[in-house]
Design an enzyme around this catalytic site. Structure first.
Site, PDB file in Angstrom:
ATOM      1  N   ARG A 188       0.922  -1.239  -0.250  1.00 60.37           N
ATOM      2  CA  ARG A 188       0.196   0.555   0.050  1.00 60.37           C
ATOM      3  C   ARG A 188       0.864   0.948  -0.317  1.00 60.37           C
ATOM      4  NH1 ARG A 188      -5.081  -1.478   4.084  1.00 60.37           N
ATOM      5  NH2 ARG A 188      -5.431  -3.387   2.632  1.00 60.37           N
ATOM      6  N   LYS A 227       2.119 -18.642   7.878  1.00 66.24           N
ATOM      7  CA  LYS A 227       1.098 -19.042   8.590  1.00 66.24           C
ATOM      8  C   LYS A 227       0.554 -17.660   9.269  1.00 66.24           C
ATOM      9  CE  LYS A 227       4.972 -19.370  12.573  1.00 66.24           C
ATOM     10  NZ  LYS A 227       4.227 -18.211  13.136  1.00 66.24           N
ATOM     11  N   HIS A 230       8.534 -22.023   8.525  1.00 66.66           N
ATOM     12  CA  HIS A 230       9.897 -21.757   7.813  1.00 66.66           C
ATOM     13  C   HIS A 230      11.446 -22.175   8.829  1.00 66.66           C
ATOM     14  CE1 HIS A 230      10.385 -19.719  11.828  1.00 66.66           C
ATOM     15  NE2 HIS A 230      11.468 -19.286  12.144  1.00 66.66           N
ATOM     16  N   GLU A 238      12.093 -18.809  24.046  1.00 68.82           N
ATOM     17  CA  GLU A 238      13.196 -17.357  23.245  1.00 68.82           C
ATOM     18  C   GLU A 238      13.410 -16.692  24.198  1.00 68.82           C
ATOM     19  OE1 GLU A 238      11.214 -15.631  19.934  1.00 68.82           O
ATOM     20  OE2 GLU A 238       9.500 -17.025  20.490  1.00 68.82           O
ATOM     21  N   HIS A 250       5.217 -24.648  14.967  1.00 67.92           N
ATOM     22  CA  HIS A 250       6.555 -25.412  14.597  1.00 67.92           C
ATOM     23  C   HIS A 250       7.046 -26.110  15.354  1.00 67.92           C
ATOM     24  CE1 HIS A 250       7.363 -21.688  12.802  1.00 67.92           C
ATOM     25  NE2 HIS A 250       7.688 -20.889  13.400  1.00 67.92           N
TER      26      HIS A 250
END
Length: 518
Positions: free
Chosen positions: A63, A169, A199, A237, A261
Site C-alpha cells: 500500500r 502462517k 520456516h 526465546e 513449529h
C-alpha cells in the site's frame, strides 16, 4: 561429575545449491517486517550464489506510495542490515536490485487484481518469466481475498507456464477457519501448486532429524516405547513481543508456536520411515503422527497444559517490562506468552511415551531443542550405588549452536566400579562451517524448483488444528491463571514443573552454558 568428549568430524565439501527455474515472484506484503528481515535477504543471497535463474524478477505489492527506485532503496537497507545476507556488497546488490519492481495496491480490493494482471503481462512482454510464484506475506486475514482475487483475475491456472502460491502462517486460527481457507484455496489452485510454509522445516538441523534417525542403524531400532522414557521439545526465546503486540494479542503462544513449529518437530521426531524422501511420502508419515495424537477433553486440558505470561524481570542484567507493559498490549491481557503441554501419540511405536512440549518468550535462554530421554538400565550391577545408573539422553539442538549431544555412562578410573556421565557433542558450525543456507533460502529455492517436501499439506494443517482447537476451547471454559505468573529471565511458570513431575520426570534447565551440556 561429568566430562565432555569432542567427536572427530570428517571434513565434507559442501555441494553447491541447485538453480531454480525461471520465475516472476509476486510478493504480497513486500514492505512488511517478514519481507525486510527474512525474504529479501534470502532472495539476495540466492541471487548472489547463482541459485536464481537469469530470468528472475520480483514484483513487490504493497500500500505504500513507492516508486521502483524507492522500493529498491528500502530493500537495500533491509538486506544491508540483515545478519542473514551473507557477504553483502554494493556490486552484488546493484545487479539484484535491477530485478526488483513495485506495484501500489490494496490486496483486499477486488478491483486491484485486473491491474495486477495487466502489470504482469507488461513485464512478461518485456521478457519476464511466464512462470508465476505468488508469495503471501501478509496478515492471515488477507489470505482469502488475495487467493480469490488471483482466481477471479485468471492468474491461478494458466496454460503458458506454471503458477504456485506460498502461504505464510498462521494458516487460520482454529480448525473451522483453516478448513474454510483450505476450501477457498482448493477452488482456486491445484493442491500441488500450494506451498504452506513453516520456516522451521527449512532449517538444516530440522531436516537432519530424518537423517539422524533413518540413516543410522544404531538409533532407529531403539527409537520407540521399548527404550524411550519420554521426549522433551523446547523452543525458548529471550525476546519479548517487540513490535508484534497486535498480532500476538490475537494469537498467543499456543497458536503462534505449538500449532505449527512445535507439532512439526514432534511429527519429525515420532514419524515412521517414509518409503522415499519425496513430498508425498514424508508428509504422509507426518500426518499419521498428528492423527495419532488424542484431542484432549476439558479435564485433560486442565491437567496436561500450563499457561504463562511474563511479568517484569531481568534479561542479560537489564530490566525489561512485563507483557502487559509492552506497547500495544491490553494492560489486563490474558494472552499466554508461555505454554507447556503433554501430548500422547497413540500408536504402536509410541504408546505410553509422553511428549512434553514447552515454548515461551522472555525466558532465561534462547534455545530450541529436542531431548530424547531413554529408560534407565536395570540396577542389578549397581545396586550399592543406584546414583551411578544414568539414563541416556540424545539432544538435537535446532538453534543456536546447532548440533547433536549424546549422553552415556563411563567408568571413573580407580579400583571401584563407579560410573560417571559423559557428554559427546557435535557442532554443525565446526563440522560444516557457517555457510549453510538459511531456512528461507532453502524454502524459497524449493518453491522455485517445485519441491514441496518441506512444506505442509492441507490435511496436515487441519490435523494440527484438530489437536489445538480443543485446547483453545477448553481454556475459554477454565478459569484463567493469575497473570503474570513468571518473571522475565526465568525458566517459566513454576506450575510447568508440576506438569512433568506428575510422571516423575523433569525439564532440562534452559540455561546450560553453551547449550551442549546434558
Amino acid at each position: 561429575m561429568s566430562t565432555l568428549v569432542q567427536p572427530t568430524v570428517e571434513k565434507v565439501e559442501l555441494q553447491p545449491l541447485p538453480q531454480g527455474e525461471s520465475v516472476l515472484l509476486v510478493l504480497f506484503g513486500a514492505t512488511g517486517d517478514l519481507s525486510r528481515r527474512k525474504l529479501m535477504p534470502a532472495l539476495y543471497d540466492l541471487a548472489c550464489i547463482g541459485c536464481t535463474n537469469r530470468n528472475f524478477d520480483v514484483l513487490g505489492i504493497g500500500r505504500s506510495e513507492l516508486t521502483d527506485e524507492q522500493f529498491r532503496e528500502r530493500m537495500h537497507d533491509a538486506a544491508a542490515q540483515s545478519s542473514e545476507a551473507r557477504g553483502f556488497n554494493e556490486e552484488g546488490w546493484k545487479d539484484f536490485a535491477s530485478r526488483l519492481y513495485f506495484l501500489i495496491g490494496n490486496a483486499d480490493d477486488p478491483g486491484f487484481y485486473p491491474k495486477l494482471k495487466q502489470k504482469i503481462e507488461e513485464m512478461q512482454k518485456a521478457g519476464a518469466s511466464k512462470n508465476l510464484l505468488f508469495y503471501v506475506s501478509t496478515s492471515a486475514s488477507l489470505a482469502p481475498p488475495i487467493v480469490e482475487g488471483l482466481g477471479h483475475a485468471g492468474l491461478a491456472r494458466r496454460e503458458d507456464g506454471w503458477t504456485r502460491i506460498v502461504l505464510e502462517k498462521p494458516f487460520g486460527r482454529d480448525l473451522k477457519s483453516a478448513q474454510e481457507l483450505n476450501e477457498i484455496v482448493a477452488r482456486t489452485f491445484d493442491e500441488e501448486s500450494v506451498y504452506r510454509i513453516d520456516h522451521y522445516l527449512g532449517k538444516e538441523t530440522v531436516q537432519n532429524i530424518m537423517v539422524f534417525r533413518f540413516g543410522n542403524l544404531m538409533f532407529e531400532p531403539i527409537w520407540n516405547r521399548n527404550y524411550i522414557d519420554y521426549v522433551e521439545i523446547t523452543a525458548a526465546e529471550e525476546l519479548g513481543v517487540e513490535s508484534r503486540a497486535a498480532f500476538y494479542e490475537e494469537t498467543g503462544a499456543l497458536r503462534d508456536m505449538v500449532a505449527n513449529h512445535m507439532l512439526q518437530l514432534l511429527s519429525l521426531t515420532a514419524m515412521d520411515p517414509p518409503v522415499a524422501f519425496d513430498a508425498h511420502s514424508v508428509r504422509e508419515e507426518k500426518v499419521q503422527v498428528l492423527r495419532a495424537i488424542r484431542p484432549m477433553t476439558v479435564d485433560e486440558v486442565a491437567k496436561r497444559t500450563i499457561r504463562g505470561q511474563y511479568g517484569p524481570g531481568t534479561i542479560d542484567g537489564k530490566p525489561v517490562p512485563g507483557y502487559r507493559q509492552e506497547k500495544g498490549v491490553n494492560p489486563e491481557s490474558n494472552t499466554e506468552t508461555y505454554v507447556a503441554l503433554e501430548f500422547c501419540v497413540d500408536n504402536w511405536r509410541w504408546a505410553g511415551v509422553p511428549f512434553y512440549v514447552r515454548t515461551g518468550k522472555r525466558l532465561s535462554n534462547h534455545l530450541t531443542e529436542i531431548a530424547v530421554h531413554f529408560k534407565r538400565t536395570p540396577q542389578a550391577l549397581f545396586a550399592s550405588r543406584p546414583e551411578d545408573v544414568h539414563h541416556n539422553i540424545i539432544a538435537l539442538r535446532i538453534q543456536p549452536n546447532e548440533g547433536i549431544a549424546i549422553n552415556f555412562g563411563a567408568k571413573v578410573p580407580g579400583t571401584q566400579m563407579r560410573a560417571t556421565r559423559v557428554n559427546m557433542d557435535f557442532s554443525y558450525r565446526e563440522a560444516f562451517g557457517s555457510n549453510t543456507p538459511a531456512a528461507y533460502e532453502t524454502l524459497l529455492l524449493d518453491a522455485m524448483r517445485g519441491d514441496a517436501t518441506l512444506f505442509t499439506r492441507r490435511d496436515e494443517v487441519e490435523a494440527e488444528w484438530r489437536i489445538i482447537t480443543p485446547i483453545e476451547e477448553a481454556w475459554k471454559q477454565l478459569p484463567p491463571p493469575t497473570f503474570p505468573n513468571y518473571p522475565a529471565g526465568s525458566d517459566g511458570p513454576p506450575d510447568a514443573d508440576s506438569l512433568i513431575k506428575l510422571d516423575r520426570h523433569r525439564w532440562r534447565p534452559l540455561n546450560r552454558g553453551n547449550g551442549g551440556n546434558l
